[in-house]
Design a protein around this motif. Structure first.
Motif, PDB file in Angstrom:
ATOM      1  N   ALA A   1       0.829  -1.202   0.000  1.00 61.91           N
ATOM      2  CA  ALA A   1       0.000   0.000   0.000  1.00 61.91           C
ATOM      3  C   ALA A   1       0.864   1.253   0.000  1.00 61.91           C
ATOM      4  CB  ALA A   1      -0.919  -0.025   1.221  1.00 61.91           C
ATOM      5  N   ILE A   2       1.972   1.194   0.752  1.00 62.38           N
ATOM      6  CA  ILE A   2       2.887   2.338   0.783  1.00 62.38           C
ATOM      7  C   ILE A   2       3.520   2.546  -0.587  1.00 62.38           C
ATOM      8  CG2 ILE A   2       5.036   3.206   1.767  1.00 62.38           C
ATOM      9  CD1 ILE A   2       4.226   1.798   4.388  1.00 62.38           C
ATOM     10  N   PHE A   3       3.960   1.402  -1.193  1.00 63.82           N
ATOM     11  CA  PHE A   3       4.537   1.497  -2.534  1.00 63.82           C
ATOM     12  C   PHE A   3       3.532   2.069  -3.533  1.00 63.82           C
ATOM     13  CE2 PHE A   3       7.925  -2.010  -1.869  1.00 63.82           C
ATOM     14  CZ  PHE A   3       8.751  -1.069  -1.277  1.00 63.82           C
ATOM     15  N   ALA A   4       2.299   1.598  -3.401  1.00 64.49           N
ATOM     16  CA  ALA A   4       1.269   2.089  -4.338  1.00 64.49           C
ATOM     17  C   ALA A   4       1.025   3.573  -4.146  1.00 64.49           C
ATOM     18  CB  ALA A   4      -0.027   1.296  -4.144  1.00 64.49           C
ATOM     19  N   THR A   5       1.013   3.981  -2.895  1.00 63.88           N
ATOM     20  CA  THR A   5       0.816   5.408  -2.620  1.00 63.88           C
ATOM     21  C   THR A   5       1.975   6.233  -3.151  1.00 63.88           C
ATOM     22  OG1 THR A   5      -0.455   4.856  -0.628  1.00 63.88           O
ATOM     23  CG2 THR A   5       0.393   7.074  -0.785  1.00 63.88           C
ATOM     24  N   ALA A   6       3.205   5.719  -2.929  1.00 63.49           N
ATOM     25  CA  ALA A   6       4.393   6.424  -3.417  1.00 63.49           C
ATOM     26  C   ALA A   6       4.393   6.472  -4.939  1.00 63.49           C
ATOM     27  CB  ALA A   6       5.654   5.740  -2.900  1.00 63.49           C
ATOM     28  N   TYR A   7       4.015   5.388  -5.572  1.00 60.94           N
ATOM     29  CA  TYR A   7       3.990   5.330  -7.030  1.00 60.94           C
ATOM     30  C   TYR A   7       2.987   6.320  -7.588  1.00 60.94           C
ATOM     31  CZ  TYR A   7       3.679   3.423 -11.742  1.00 60.94           C
ATOM     32  OH  TYR A   7       3.670   3.287 -13.109  1.00 60.94           O
ATOM     33  N   GLY A   8       1.830   6.411  -6.861  1.00 62.68           N
ATOM     34  CA  GLY A   8       0.816   7.357  -7.332  1.00 62.68           C
ATOM     35  C   GLY A   8       1.224   8.797  -7.107  1.00 62.68           C
ATOM     36  N   ALA A   9       2.026   9.070  -6.093  1.00 60.84           N
ATOM     37  CA  ALA A   9       2.427  10.438  -5.788  1.00 60.84           C
ATOM     38  C   ALA A   9       3.474  10.943  -6.784  1.00 60.84           C
ATOM     39  CB  ALA A   9       2.975  10.528  -4.368  1.00 60.84           C
ATOM     40  N   ASP A  10       4.500  10.105  -7.118  1.00 60.86           N
ATOM     41  CA  ASP A  10       5.543  10.533  -8.050  1.00 60.86           C
ATOM     42  C   ASP A  10       6.078   9.287  -8.737  1.00 60.86           C
ATOM     43  OD1 ASP A  10       7.687  11.551  -9.422  1.00 60.86           O
ATOM     44  OD2 ASP A  10       8.366  12.823  -7.761  1.00 60.86           O
ATOM     45  N   GLN A  11       5.549   9.003  -9.881  1.00 54.57           N
ATOM     46  CA  GLN A  11       5.888   7.757 -10.569  1.00 54.57           C
ATOM     47  C   GLN A  11       7.357   7.713 -10.952  1.00 54.57           C
ATOM     48  OE1 GLN A  11       3.410   7.012 -13.962  1.00 54.57           O
ATOM     49  NE2 GLN A  11       4.517   5.161 -14.558  1.00 54.57           N
ATOM     50  N   GLU A  12       7.895   8.822 -11.443  1.00 52.50           N
ATOM     51  CA  GLU A  12       9.288   8.830 -11.875  1.00 52.50           C
ATOM     52  C   GLU A  12      10.249   8.613 -10.715  1.00 52.50           C
ATOM     53  OE1 GLU A  12      12.400  11.752 -14.280  1.00 52.50           O
ATOM     54  OE2 GLU A  12      10.338  12.366 -13.929  1.00 52.50           O
ATOM     55  N   PHE A  13       9.980   9.293  -9.565  1.00 54.24           N
ATOM     56  CA  PHE A  13      10.836   9.097  -8.379  1.00 54.24           C
ATOM     57  C   PHE A  13      10.731   7.662  -7.879  1.00 54.24           C
ATOM     58  CE2 PHE A  13      11.358   8.998  -3.812  1.00 54.24           C
ATOM     59  CZ  PHE A  13      12.652   9.480  -3.684  1.00 54.24           C
ATOM     60  N   PHE A  14       9.547   7.090  -7.917  1.00 51.98           N
ATOM     61  CA  PHE A  14       9.375   5.720  -7.432  1.00 51.98           C
ATOM     62  C   PHE A  14      10.194   4.757  -8.284  1.00 51.98           C
ATOM     63  CE2 PHE A  14       7.101   1.689  -7.268  1.00 51.98           C
ATOM     64  CZ  PHE A  14       7.107   1.474  -5.904  1.00 51.98           C
ATOM     65  N   GLU A  15      10.158   4.957  -9.602  1.00 48.98           N
ATOM     66  CA  GLU A  15      10.946   4.096 -10.474  1.00 48.98           C
ATOM     67  C   GLU A  15      12.424   4.281 -10.204  1.00 48.98           C
ATOM     68  OE1 GLU A  15       9.785   4.947 -14.440  1.00 48.98           O
ATOM     69  OE2 GLU A  15       7.851   3.884 -14.285  1.00 48.98           O
ATOM     70  N   PHE A  16      12.834   5.554  -9.985  1.00 57.04           N
ATOM     71  CA  PHE A  16      14.232   5.820  -9.663  1.00 57.04           C
ATOM     72  C   PHE A  16      14.651   5.106  -8.372  1.00 57.04           C
ATOM     73  CE2 PHE A  16      17.361   8.552  -7.480  1.00 57.04           C
ATOM     74  CZ  PHE A  16      18.432   8.392  -8.351  1.00 57.04           C
TER      75      PHE A  16
ATOM     76  N   ALA B   1      17.619  -1.925  -6.849  1.00 53.94           N
ATOM     77  CA  ALA B   1      18.069  -3.035  -7.690  1.00 53.94           C
ATOM     78  C   ALA B   1      19.565  -2.985  -7.897  1.00 53.94           C
ATOM     79  CB  ALA B   1      17.333  -3.009  -9.029  1.00 53.94           C
ATOM     80  N   TYR B   2      20.126  -1.760  -8.108  1.00 52.19           N
ATOM     81  CA  TYR B   2      21.573  -1.617  -8.228  1.00 52.19           C
ATOM     82  C   TYR B   2      22.289  -2.117  -6.965  1.00 52.19           C
ATOM     83  CZ  TYR B   2      20.897   1.352 -12.367  1.00 52.19           C
ATOM     84  OH  TYR B   2      20.569   1.820 -13.602  1.00 52.19           O
ATOM     85  N   ARG B   3      21.762  -1.714  -5.820  1.00 54.53           N
ATOM     86  CA  ARG B   3      22.419  -2.095  -4.548  1.00 54.53           C
ATOM     87  C   ARG B   3      22.427  -3.604  -4.376  1.00 54.53           C
ATOM     88  NH1 ARG B   3      19.928   0.555   0.680  1.00 54.53           N
ATOM     89  NH2 ARG B   3      18.150  -0.720  -0.031  1.00 54.53           N
ATOM     90  N   GLY B   4      21.338  -4.252  -4.738  1.00 57.17           N
ATOM     91  CA  GLY B   4      21.303  -5.704  -4.601  1.00 57.17           C
ATOM     92  C   GLY B   4      22.122  -6.422  -5.644  1.00 57.17           C
ATOM     93  N   ALA B   5      22.161  -5.875  -6.868  1.00 50.26           N
ATOM     94  CA  ALA B   5      22.847  -6.577  -7.953  1.00 50.26           C
ATOM     95  C   ALA B   5      24.342  -6.341  -7.950  1.00 50.26           C
ATOM     96  CB  ALA B   5      22.249  -6.138  -9.293  1.00 50.26           C
ATOM     97  N   LEU B   6      24.726  -5.125  -7.564  1.00 51.91           N
ATOM     98  CA  LEU B   6      26.142  -4.789  -7.637  1.00 51.91           C
ATOM     99  C   LEU B   6      26.867  -5.014  -6.314  1.00 51.91           C
ATOM    100  CD1 LEU B   6      25.833  -1.540  -9.793  1.00 51.91           C
ATOM    101  CD2 LEU B   6      26.323  -3.870 -10.554  1.00 51.91           C
ATOM    102  N   ASN B   7      26.358  -5.818  -5.481  1.00 49.66           N
ATOM    103  CA  ASN B   7      27.001  -6.151  -4.212  1.00 49.66           C
ATOM    104  C   ASN B   7      28.301  -6.893  -4.499  1.00 49.66           C
ATOM    105  OD1 ASN B   7      27.660  -7.465  -1.671  1.00 49.66           O
ATOM    106  ND2 ASN B   7      25.624  -6.816  -1.022  1.00 49.66           N
ATOM    107  N   GLU B   8      29.320  -6.662  -3.674  1.00 47.42           N
ATOM    108  CA  GLU B   8      30.631  -7.250  -3.930  1.00 47.42           C
ATOM    109  C   GLU B   8      30.641  -8.764  -3.787  1.00 47.42           C
ATOM    110  OE1 GLU B   8      32.222  -6.428   0.634  1.00 47.42           O
ATOM    111  OE2 GLU B   8      33.363  -5.699  -1.080  1.00 47.42           O
ATOM    112  N   ASN B   9      29.649  -9.280  -3.097  1.00 41.23           N
ATOM    113  CA  ASN B   9      29.595 -10.722  -2.919  1.00 41.23           C
ATOM    114  C   ASN B   9      28.926 -11.427  -4.090  1.00 41.23           C
ATOM    115  OD1 ASN B   9      30.854 -10.627  -0.384  1.00 41.23           O
ATOM    116  ND2 ASN B   9      28.887 -10.166   0.624  1.00 41.23           N
ATOM    117  N   ASN B  10      28.318 -10.679  -4.996  1.00 43.90           N
ATOM    118  CA  ASN B  10      27.639 -11.315  -6.116  1.00 43.90           C
ATOM    119  C   ASN B  10      28.659 -11.798  -7.156  1.00 43.90           C
ATOM    120  OD1 ASN B  10      25.219 -10.815  -4.962  1.00 43.90           O
ATOM    121  ND2 ASN B  10      24.711  -9.026  -6.214  1.00 43.90           N
ATOM    122  N   THR B  11      28.223 -12.709  -7.975  1.00 47.01           N
ATOM    123  CA  THR B  11      29.077 -13.196  -9.060  1.00 47.01           C
ATOM    124  C   THR B  11      29.083 -12.185 -10.208  1.00 47.01           C
ATOM    125  OG1 THR B  11      27.202 -14.391  -9.983  1.00 47.01           O
ATOM    126  CG2 THR B  11      28.612 -15.592  -8.448  1.00 47.01           C
TER     127      THR B  11
END
Length: 290
Positions: free
Chosen positions: A238-253, A259-269
């Motif tokens: 619900a919070i995500f939906a509210t945030a998405y409705g308030a500013d879609q571009e910021f939410f995507e950002f 996603a960058y933080r999870g994917a580019l972690n130093e422990n990842n392959t």
């Protein structure tokens, strides 16, 4: 001088005869005056008494209450449960003349042997007419009285008066005692095994109840945690939906940065992907002019 020579031995003989004719009866004794083995006089009162020297003799007997131990005696009551009995008797010489006639020169030793026989016979007869439970119970006082009353009449023929008879110890014979102990031990071991089995059964019930309680508590905890997790996810969405409705571009950002933080972690392959992909949109976007 000759007259004195003759009179002195005579005087000595007379004095010796006078002294030998006197005897003392102790207050703890009774005395018999015997003449050629026949009772002439009975002296029961304490004090001085007289007898004929050289012809009569004095025999004294104890007038106090005496005790006699009766050795271990094996008896068989009505229930055939053999017992070993120890007893003792208290008696006194009531009629010294009859006592002398009964035992003769055997004295107190012979009288006690005969008294033993009387007590043993009466103990067997009386205790053999009842059960072992009666002998071992508080009613044994009545049995001792019966033994004493039966022994009184027979002991009277010896000039004795039986005052009391007591049973000191009543036990099983050694062989029966060991068998009884073995039976008691087996019975106690059986009772112990029953108690252990009942304890194990109770313990199993307690453990089963505890295991069931654990399962129920864990299940309830998991169910409540799933409910809480679902409610949290719903709130998050619900919070995500509210945030998405308030500013879609910021939410995507924001989502892209996560996603960058999870994917580019130093422990990842190592990842191999095209730089023109959508994943790098924000990395290749030119910054606005300052």
């Amino acid at each position: 001088m000759r007259k004195t020579t003759y009179l002195l031995p005579i005087l000595v003989i007379l004095v010796a005869a006078a002294l030998s004719s006197v005897f003392i009866v102790d207050e703890r004794e009774k005395a018999l005056v015997l003449q050629f083995g026949r009772v002439v006089t009975v002296k029961e009162d304490p004090g001085l008494a007289f007898k004929i020297p050289l012809i009569q003799e004095v025999v004294a007997y104890d007038d106090r209450i005496l005790s006699r131990e009766v050795g271990p005696l094996e008896i068989t009551p009505l229930d055939d449960r053999r017992l070993v009995v120890d007893a003792f008797a208290r008696y006194r010489i009531a009629d010294v003349k009859q006592f002398r006639q009964a035992v003769g020169t055997g004295g107190i030793e012979l009288a006690e042997r005969r008294l033993d026989n009387i007590l043993r016979a009466q103990t067997r007869e009386v205790l053999g007419s009842v059960s072992s439970n009666d002998i071992l119970s508080s009613d044994r006082a009545t049995l001792m009285l019966r033994i004493r009353n039966a022994a009184i009449s027979e002991a009277r023929g010896l000039g004795l008066e039986v005052i009391d008879v007591r049973l000191k110890r009543t036990d099983l014979p050694q062989a029966n005692l060991e068998a009884t102990f073995s039976r008691m031990r087996a019975e106690r071991e059986r009772e112990a095994a029953d108690e252990i089995a009942r304890g194990e059964e109770a313990a199993q019930r307690v453990r089963a109840q505890a295991d069931r309680t654990v399962v129920e508590l864990v299940s309830d905890a998991k169910r409540e945690s799933e409910i809480a997790r679902g409610e949290a996810d719903a709130k998050r969405n619900a919070i995500f939906a509210t945030a998405y409705g308030a500013d879609q571009e910021f939410f995507e950002f924001y989502r892209t940065l996560n996603a960058y933080r999870g994917a580019l972690n130093e422990n990842n392959t190592t990842m191999v992907m095209s730089p023109d992909g959508d994943f790098f949109n924000y990395l290749k976007t030119a910054l606005p002019d300052q």
